[in-house]
Design a protein around this motif. Structure first.
Motif, PDB file in Angstrom:
ATOM      1  N   VAL B 101      29.243  42.589  41.157  1.00 46.79           N
ATOM      2  CA  VAL B 101      30.684  43.659  39.968  1.00 46.79           C
ATOM      3  C   VAL B 101      31.604  44.032  39.235  1.00 46.79           C
ATOM      4  N   TYR B 102      32.472  42.943  39.507  1.00 52.12           N
ATOM      5  CA  TYR B 102      33.475  42.645  38.333  1.00 52.12           C
ATOM      6  C   TYR B 102      33.104  42.491  37.258  1.00 52.12           C
ATOM      7  N   LYS B 103      32.137  41.697  36.975  1.00 46.17           N
ATOM      8  CA  LYS B 103      31.850  41.107  35.297  1.00 46.17           C
ATOM      9  C   LYS B 103      30.988  41.816  34.861  1.00 46.17           C
ATOM     10  N   ASP B 104      30.114  42.347  36.263  1.00 45.06           N
ATOM     11  CA  ASP B 104      29.607  44.257  35.825  1.00 45.06           C
ATOM     12  C   ASP B 104      30.131  44.537  34.965  1.00 45.06           C
ATOM     13  N   ILE B 105      31.313  45.271  35.369  1.00 42.39           N
ATOM     14  CA  ILE B 105      32.403  45.847  34.559  1.00 42.39           C
ATOM     15  C   ILE B 105      33.355  45.414  33.836  1.00 42.39           C
ATOM     16  N   ALA B 106      33.712  44.486  33.330  1.00 45.12           N
ATOM     17  CA  ALA B 106      34.237  43.828  32.847  1.00 45.12           C
ATOM     18  C   ALA B 106      33.547  43.616  31.391  1.00 45.12           C
ATOM     19  N   PHE B 107      31.790  43.575  31.669  1.00 41.63           N
ATOM     20  CA  PHE B 107      31.725  42.913  30.693  1.00 41.63           C
ATOM     21  C   PHE B 107      32.068  44.200  28.796  1.00 41.63           C
ATOM     22  N   GLY B 108      31.931  45.466  29.438  1.00 40.31           N
ATOM     23  CA  GLY B 108      32.534  46.299  28.174  1.00 40.31           C
ATOM     24  C   GLY B 108      33.333  46.512  27.188  1.00 40.31           C
ATOM     25  N   PRO B 109      34.813  46.248  28.515  1.00 31.94           N
ATOM     26  CA  PRO B 109      36.024  45.596  27.757  1.00 31.94           C
ATOM     27  C   PRO B 109      36.428  44.669  27.109  1.00 31.94           C
ATOM     28  N   ALA B 110      35.699  43.461  27.733  1.00 28.35           N
ATOM     29  CA  ALA B 110      35.376  42.265  27.302  1.00 28.35           C
ATOM     30  C   ALA B 110      35.293  42.217  25.580  1.00 28.35           C
ATOM     31  N   ASN B 111      34.578  42.862  25.702  1.00 29.61           N
ATOM     32  CA  ASN B 111      33.501  43.083  24.494  1.00 29.61           C
ATOM     33  C   ASN B 111      34.391  43.828  23.127  1.00 29.61           C
ATOM     34  N   LEU B 112      35.410  44.943  23.965  1.00 25.33           N
ATOM     35  CA  LEU B 112      36.714  45.240  22.950  1.00 25.33           C
ATOM     36  C   LEU B 112      37.444  44.412  22.843  1.00 25.33           C
ATOM     37  N   GLY B 113      37.344  42.781  22.378  1.00 23.57           N
ATOM     38  CA  GLY B 113      38.739  42.105  22.314  1.00 23.57           C
ATOM     39  C   GLY B 113      39.405  42.019  23.357  1.00 23.57           C
ATOM     40  N   LEU B 114      39.502  42.375  24.199  1.00 19.00           N
ATOM     41  CA  LEU B 114      40.917  42.505  25.443  1.00 19.00           C
ATOM     42  C   LEU B 114      41.569  41.592  26.037  1.00 19.00           C
ATOM     43  N   ASN B 115      41.785  40.760  26.268  1.00 16.99           N
ATOM     44  CA  ASN B 115      43.014  39.972  27.398  1.00 16.99           C
ATOM     45  C   ASN B 115      42.170  40.095  29.577  1.00 16.99           C
ATOM     46  N   GLU B 116      42.264  38.633  29.469  1.00 12.54           N
ATOM     47  CA  GLU B 116      42.053  38.268  31.183  1.00 12.54           C
ATOM     48  C   GLU B 116      43.059  39.978  31.243  1.00 12.54           C
ATOM     49  N   GLU B 118      44.483  42.808  30.940  1.00 13.38           N
ATOM     50  CA  GLU B 118      44.222  44.186  30.797  1.00 13.38           C
ATOM     51  C   GLU B 118      42.749  44.549  30.813  1.00 13.38           C
ATOM     52  N   ILE B 119      41.750  43.495  31.322  1.00 15.77           N
ATOM     53  CA  ILE B 119      40.342  43.375  31.271  1.00 15.77           C
ATOM     54  C   ILE B 119      40.861  43.534  33.121  1.00 15.77           C
ATOM     55  N   LYS B 120      41.188  42.754  33.374  1.00 13.48           N
ATOM     56  CA  LYS B 120      41.525  43.003  35.063  1.00 13.48           C
ATOM     57  C   LYS B 120      41.612  44.650  35.293  1.00 13.48           C
ATOM     58  N   ALA B 121      42.612  45.374  34.460  1.00 14.44           N
ATOM     59  CA  ALA B 121      43.196  46.239  34.933  1.00 14.44           C
ATOM     60  C   ALA B 121      41.998  47.737  34.494  1.00 14.44           C
ATOM     61  N   ARG B 122      41.248  47.133  33.283  1.00 17.25           N
ATOM     62  CA  ARG B 122      40.958  48.101  33.125  1.00 17.25           C
ATOM     63  C   ARG B 122      39.250  48.100  34.802  1.00 17.25           C
ATOM     64  N   VAL B 123      39.879  47.081  35.046  1.00 15.46           N
ATOM     65  CA  VAL B 123      38.421  47.157  35.870  1.00 15.46           C
ATOM     66  C   VAL B 123      38.499  47.583  37.535  1.00 15.46           C
ATOM     67  N   VAL B 124      39.939  47.283  38.186  1.00 14.46           N
ATOM     68  CA  VAL B 124      40.427  47.987  38.948  1.00 14.46           C
ATOM     69  C   VAL B 124      40.295  49.609  38.851  1.00 14.46           C
ATOM     70  N   GLU B 125      41.498  49.755  37.721  1.00 11.67           N
ATOM     71  CA  GLU B 125      41.329  51.277  37.619  1.00 11.67           C
ATOM     72  C   GLU B 125      39.788  52.075  37.674  1.00 11.67           C
ATOM     73  N   ALA B 126      38.792  51.174  36.709  1.00  9.87           N
ATOM     74  CA  ALA B 126      37.785  52.034  37.105  1.00  9.87           C
ATOM     75  C   ALA B 126      36.317  52.964  37.940  1.00  9.87           C
ATOM     76  N   MET B 127      37.232  51.104  39.594  1.00 14.30           N
ATOM     77  CA  MET B 127      36.237  50.637  40.285  1.00 14.30           C
ATOM     78  C   MET B 127      37.231  52.537  41.778  1.00 14.30           C
ATOM     79  N   ASP B 128      38.833  52.150  40.954  1.00 13.56           N
ATOM     80  CA  ASP B 128      39.009  53.015  41.651  1.00 13.56           C
ATOM     81  C   ASP B 128      38.193  54.851  41.381  1.00 13.56           C
TER      82      ASP B 128
END
Ligand SMILES: Nc1ncnc2c1ncn2[C@@H]1O[C@H](COP(=O)(O)OP(=O)(O)OP(=O)(O)O)[C@@H](O)[C@H]1O
Ligand SMILES: Nc1ncnc2c1ncn2[C@@H]1O[C@H](COP(=O)(O)OP(=O)(O)OP(=O)(O)O)[C@@H](O)[C@H]1O
Ligand SMILES: [Mg+2]
Ligand SMILES: [Mg+2]
Lengths: 294, 287
Positions: B101-116, B118-128
């Protein structure tokens, strides 16, 4: 007459009436070394022949897992499931069980296998090894039940969602099941497609005496059931007639569920001191009650 | 970001026996910051239309302008479009592909060129936002989830990219009622905060009535109605003739009128109906 045919007649005569399905203290565990997931937690349930049962419950509460036990797609980790008296663990009976209990899923595209409607409906009966004559009869009668006779030579992918779902249902009926389990059959349909499928389900129950177990997130679809079952964390937490269940508005909301819009409206009007019954389920009932206040 | 569709036609399998004209010379505009509801019976062309908006499908004819840029022209990179236009697919299975689940949600943000981080923060926020418990589900396979949980993962994956244009194709199909209401509310409040453009495809007239600024009704590959919810839901006969309906509450008000209880008919939500009925009853008592 085939064994299956004989059983079917017996069932029509009512010899097999009574218990269609018995779920006896079933636990189902998806856990593996990395994670622990107990999807059903010592659950018990009986469904009578001819009953129309609706199951509701929040995402992940175990509805689909339970449904898959009813035609032996999953076997209990603990406990037993009986379909017309046959234990789903008895491998020699698995084809009988799958014939008795058919399944219809959410996405009709995943259930349709052939490029012509007729061939799709014929798929099951052909696999049963029935005579061509009998297969033709079954195509005929199944398409008739779902009102799709005129589409028999069409390509399924050119039909609307509601029509495709009715073809999927015809394919199941062609197996002459005594019970059909519907797992969110209307989730992807537009309002008229939903109506078509719900009317078909009602008809199967009332006219063909097929036992129905219907899983849905649309509360309006539950108002016609004989019994509504509410699941939560792998267990049954509430159960009764639609009126009994839906009059418990607050309790349902706590369980991440809802009631039909008119039931909610009645509930809110009652809170404002307006004299209405707690168990209004349909627009017609609401109109009638409000007219009495005129 | 604004969207302008000009004379868009899409034909599947042209010059074959399976030729289908899914979009038939469609034109409309969406202004920046609008919340649009797209409705229409199955097969009317909704999914085909929105897949053009992020370049997944190419028009047979016509143009798609996003912020005045024609995205069908050769020098536009698909990657750039997809950074701005996030699309939640109708069938989550078509969208999910990672092992967890984590990798799936992180895929888009990773492609935006964010760092680890920032990506994690995005995943946490989106899952919430979609009400998925982070610790419990982060390492599960998306394919070992219930139908509704899987759909939430698909929605989270797109929300995590914070697209300027957010398109959701039947996002609530298979969600439980509370999840449906909560996630739609989150999308609405996000929209109010950041003024993104949202297109919501839905078969739920109730949800559409509650949320959107404008409704586009499709029928057989054409736009058949377009307008504010109160205007569109007045057209009961038209809507029913093309396989749609009106919210149950609006239908109740119409039935009451037919029974000589004179109330406003342009009512779309339970709250409005409640106020209207209470007024009527209190008025009766005083009369
Ligand atoms: N293949 C699987 N492997 C591991 N866990 C699973 C699998 N399928 C479902 N689960 C888990 O089992 C629980 C019950 O899932 P189930 O699909 O029965 O729920 P449901 O009530 O049908 O939900 P929904 O309304 O979302 O369809 C959930 O916690 C889910 O994550
Ligand atoms: N990949 C495809 N190949 C051929 N025809 C297609 C394809 N996808 C869709 N169609 C056809 O194009 C038309 C429009 O389909 P589309 O999926 O856009 O409708 P929709 O409004 O999204 O319907 P639904 O509410 O069922 O999702 C339909 O007639 C459909 O059968
Ligand atoms: Mg399920
Ligand atoms: Mg679609």
């Amino acid at each position: 007459m085939s064994y299956e045919g004989a059983l079917y007649i017996e069932f029509k005569r009512g010899i097999y009436m009574e218990k269609m399905i018995k779920v006896d203290k079933v636990t189902y565990d998806y856990s593996n070394s990395e994670k622990e997931v107990i999807a059903l937690n010592n659950i018990s349930l009986e469904v009578k022949q001819g009953e129309f049962v609706v199951i509701i419950g929040h995402n992940g509460s175990g509805k689909s897992t339970l449904a898959k036990h009813l035609n032996a797609l999953l076997l209990p980790t603990e406990g037993d499931v009986f379909v017309k008296g046959l234990n789903t663990k008895d491998e020699s009976k698995i084809w009988d069980i799958r014939q008795f209990a058919g399944m219809v899923f959410q996405n009709p595209d995943n259930q349709i296998v052939a490029t012509i409607v007729e061939e799709d409906v014929a798929f099951g009966p052909e696999n049963l090894g029935l005579q061509p004559n009998e297969i033709r009869n079954r195509i005929e009668s199944s398409l008739k039940v779902v009102d799709m006779e005129e589409f028999r030579h069409k390509a399924p992918h050119l039909l609307s969602g509601g029509q495709k779902q009715r073809i999927a249902i015809a394919g199941v009926i062609a197996m002459r099941p005594s019970c059909i389990i519907f797992d969110e059959p209307t989730a992807m349909l537009d309002p008229s497609g939903r109506k078509e499928v719900i009317n078909t389900i009602k008809k199967l129950n009332k006219e063909e005496q097929i036992t129905i177990i219907h899983i849905t997130h649309f509360m309006e679809e539950a108002v016609n059931a004989d019994r509504v079952i509410v699941m939560e964390d792998g267990d049954i937490v509430l159960e009764g007639t639609p009126r009994e269940v839906f009059s418990q508005v607050e309790r349902l909301k706590k369980l991440a569920l809802d009631v039909p819009q008119v039931t909610e409206l009645a509930h809110q009007l009652i809170k404002e001191g307006i004299d209405l019954p707690h168990d209004i389920l349909t627009v017609d009932e609401m109109v009638m009650k409000l007219c009495q206040l005129k | 970001m604004s969207i302008k569709i000009e004379n868009l036609t899409h034909i599947y399998n042209p010059s074959s026996p399976f030729e289908t004209t899914a979009l038939d010379n469609i034109s409309f505009e969406v202004t920046e910051g609008e919340f649009i509801g797209l409705i229409g019976h199955t097969g009317s062309g909704k999914s085909t239309l929105i897949q053009h908006l992020n370049g997944l499908l190419k028009p047979t004819k016509g143009k798609i302008l996003i912020n005045q840029v024609d995205i069908t022209s050769k020098d536009v990179k698909l990657q750039d479009i997809r950074k701005n236009v996030g699309l939640v697919f109708q069938y989550p299975e078509h969208q999910l592909f990672e092992e967890t689940v984590y990798k799936d949600i992180a895929f888009g943000p990773a492609n935006l060129g964010l760092n680890e981080e920032e990506i994690k923060a995005r995943v946490v926020e989106a899952m919430d936002l979609v009400r998925l418990p982070f610790q419990e589900l982060r390492d599960r396979s998306p394919f070992e989830l219930s139908g509704g949980q899987r759909r939430r993962v698909a929605i989270a994956g797109v929300l995590a990219m914070k697209p300027n244009i957010l398109i959701l194709d039947e996002p609530t199909a298979g969600l439980d009622p509370k999840g449906r209401d909560e996630i739609l509310e989150q999308i609405k409040s996000l929209h109010q905060q950041v003024q993104n453009t949202v297109i919501l495809v839905s078969h739920s007239m109730e949800d559409i009535a509650k949320l959107v600024d404008r409704i586009i009704v499709m029928h057989k590959g054409k736009v058949s109605l377009i307008g504010k919810p109160t205007q569109v839901f007045k057209e009961v006969e038209v809507l029913e003739s093309i396989g749609l309906g009106i919210p149950q509450i609006t239908y109740l008000m119409k039935m009451l009128k037919e029974n000589n209880i004179k109330l406003r008919e342009d009512i779309l939500t339970i709250e409005e109906a409640k106020a209207e009925i209470i007024n009527w009853i209190r008025g009766n008592k005083n009369a």
